[in-house]
Design a protein around this motif. Structure first.
Motif, PDB file in Angstrom:
ATOM      1  N   LEU A 109      -0.776 -13.589   5.418  1.00  0.00           N
ATOM      2  CA  LEU A 109      -1.825 -12.847   6.116  1.00  0.00           C
ATOM      3  C   LEU A 109      -2.684 -12.054   5.122  1.00  0.00           C
ATOM      4  O   LEU A 109      -3.908 -11.981   5.270  1.00  0.00           O
ATOM      5  CB  LEU A 109      -1.208 -11.899   7.150  1.00  0.00           C
ATOM      6  N   GLN A 112       2.774 -10.207  13.515  1.00  0.00           N
ATOM      7  CA  GLN A 112       2.227 -11.164  12.555  1.00  0.00           C
ATOM      8  C   GLN A 112       1.696 -12.411  13.259  1.00  0.00           C
ATOM      9  O   GLN A 112       0.622 -12.923  12.930  1.00  0.00           O
ATOM     10  CB  GLN A 112       3.309 -11.554  11.544  1.00  0.00           C
ATOM     11  N   VAL A 137      -3.991  -6.051  18.603  1.00  0.00           N
ATOM     12  CA  VAL A 137      -2.550  -6.213  18.795  1.00  0.00           C
ATOM     13  C   VAL A 137      -2.023  -5.015  19.578  1.00  0.00           C
ATOM     14  O   VAL A 137      -2.292  -3.870  19.225  1.00  0.00           O
ATOM     15  CB  VAL A 137      -1.798  -6.284  17.444  1.00  0.00           C
ATOM     16  N   TYR A 158      -5.269 -14.777  16.063  1.00  0.00           N
ATOM     17  CA  TYR A 158      -6.645 -14.283  16.051  1.00  0.00           C
ATOM     18  C   TYR A 158      -7.413 -14.829  14.858  1.00  0.00           C
ATOM     19  O   TYR A 158      -8.600 -15.142  14.952  1.00  0.00           O
ATOM     20  CB  TYR A 158      -6.665 -12.750  16.008  1.00  0.00           C
ATOM     21  N   VAL A 170      -1.646 -11.637  15.008  1.00  0.00           N
ATOM     22  CA  VAL A 170      -2.729 -11.546  14.028  1.00  0.00           C
ATOM     23  C   VAL A 170      -3.136 -12.938  13.548  1.00  0.00           C
ATOM     24  O   VAL A 170      -4.325 -13.257  13.437  1.00  0.00           O
ATOM     25  CB  VAL A 170      -2.319 -10.662  12.829  1.00  0.00           C
ATOM     26  N   ILE A 198       1.546  -6.700   7.999  1.00  0.00           N
ATOM     27  CA  ILE A 198       0.520  -7.513   8.654  1.00  0.00           C
ATOM     28  C   ILE A 198      -0.621  -7.847   7.682  1.00  0.00           C
ATOM     29  O   ILE A 198      -1.724  -8.205   8.107  1.00  0.00           O
ATOM     30  CB  ILE A 198      -0.036  -6.822   9.918  1.00  0.00           C
ATOM     31  N   VAL A 211      -9.461  -4.482  12.855  1.00  0.00           N
ATOM     32  CA  VAL A 211      -8.120  -4.693  13.383  1.00  0.00           C
ATOM     33  C   VAL A 211      -7.783  -3.520  14.307  1.00  0.00           C
ATOM     34  O   VAL A 211      -7.874  -2.355  13.900  1.00  0.00           O
ATOM     35  CB  VAL A 211      -7.064  -4.798  12.262  1.00  0.00           C
ATOM     36  N   VAL A 235      -9.619  -8.276  15.726  1.00  0.00           N
ATOM     37  CA  VAL A 235      -8.215  -8.628  15.967  1.00  0.00           C
ATOM     38  C   VAL A 235      -7.551  -7.479  16.723  1.00  0.00           C
ATOM     39  O   VAL A 235      -7.576  -6.335  16.261  1.00  0.00           O
ATOM     40  CB  VAL A 235      -7.475  -8.864  14.630  1.00  0.00           C
TER      41      VAL A 235
END
Length: 342
Positions: A195, A172, A160, A178, A175, A226, A212, A158
């Motif tokens: 999440l 958010q 960001v 993904y 995420v 997140i 992440v 993931v």
């Protein structure tokens, strides 16, 4: 004329950059040089009609080009970026540990260190790539991302892009896309809980591993916003930031194990080679100027790439003008604006 302001405003937000923007920027830089040559033209004497006519005609054509570029800029459509899915495909092509090493041999040790820390048998939970603007943190992050995907080290990756202004709701949503889940809740807290539960199921029920990536971090990001507080088993966090203390603040609350990998400027020889591979110049006089230009760029990969690309196929006067502006730090300031991520 602020040739990069509109581009930078959108590039630092969560918008997709239209395919024509890079070419538009290159054309703008070319027009800037043409405009400066008109301004610096020294046409002496009121009877030098031929030179005055040529200069006037060039100025007129340059003005028309500028107007066309402004119109094209105004007609450019920026839209919400379409985020790729985070599930790692089993059909990814196998490649080497990062094509960046083809140019940046001095980064090989740094790259291998970061890749080693991403291995699941390492205790490091959070890895941070830290260094000054334009040094190549994001480039290395992308190469690490490709390497872990090719090796199938994680089931989910993931990514960001954070930027200067943190927008929890936008983070958010990225995420969630993904993770391939709908996020219909309106409350930031509720969305964070959703999440967190999803990450928990991936880790505990499916026994899948997640990486992440938070790119271009300027200030503390709340991991609880997140769903990464606590960080699920089998999950790792990869950060890129100019400030090491920002990364320390992110992990402090949860007492996570942070390992900082410092990304420095290029070595002198490889910086020169990188510049000449892009500019494709063989003229000895231009090469001499090129070495001085690279030094003025502070051996920063992004600055070198931008200027070398702009000088490719340009004549001697353009190289002289670039070096002159670098000595006055004019180009450095413009490059720094673009660096604030490109």
């Amino acid at each position: 004329m602020k040739v990069t302001s509109y581009f930078l405003q959108n590039a630092t937000s969560n918008l997709e950059i239209p395919t024509g923007v890079p070419d538009w920027l290159n054309e703008v830089e070319n027009i800037k040089i043409d405009a400066e040559s008109v301004i610096s033209s020294n046409v002496n004497g009121c009877f030098n009609l031929k030179m005055r006519y040529r200069t006037g005609r060039k100025a007129f054509k340059t003005t028309l080009k500028i107007e066309a570029l402004i119109k094209e800029n105004n007609e450019t459509n920026w839209r919400d970026a379409q985020k790729p899915l985070g599930k790692v495909s089993s059909k990814l092509a196998s490649t080497s540990d990062g094509d960046v090493q083809n140019y940046f041999k001095s980064r090989e040790k740094i790259f291998k260190e970061a890749l080693g820390l991403l291995q699941q048998d390492q205790k490091a939970q959070v890895i941070a790539l830290c260094g000054m603007d334009g040094v190549g943190k994001t480039t290395m992050m992308e190469q690490l991302k490709k390497a872990v995907e090719d090796r199938k080290m994680f089931d989910w990756v993931v990514k960001v892009v954070i930027g200067q202004k943190i927008n929890a709701s936008s983070i958010q949503q990225t995420v969630a896309e993904y993770l391939q889940i709908p996020l219909t809740e309106t409350s930031t807290t509720t969305r964070a809980d959703r999440l967190r539960v999803t990450f928990g199921k991936i880790s505990q029920e499916r026994k899948e591993k997640v990486l992440v990536i938070l790119d271009d971090v300027w200030e503390k990001v709340e991991l609880k916003d997140i769903g990464l507080c606590p960080l699920p088993n089998g999950s790792k966090l990869l950060l890129t930031s100019r400030e090491e203390n920002v990364c320390t603040q992110i992990v402090a609350e949860d007492d996570l194990d942070l390992r900082v990998v410092r990304v420095d400027v290029m070595e002198k020889l490889e910086a020169n080679n990188f510049f000449f591979q892009i500019s494709k110049v063989s003229n000895p006089e231009l090469k001499e100027m090129g070495v001085k230009i690279v030094k003025r760029c502070g051996f920063l990969p992004l600055a070198i790439k931008l200027i070398a690309t702009n000088l490719r196929s340009k004549e001697k006067w353009a190289w002289k003008n670039t070096l002159r502006r670098l000595k006055k730090n004019e180009l450095v300031k413009n490059v720094q604006k673009i660096v604030y991520k490109l």
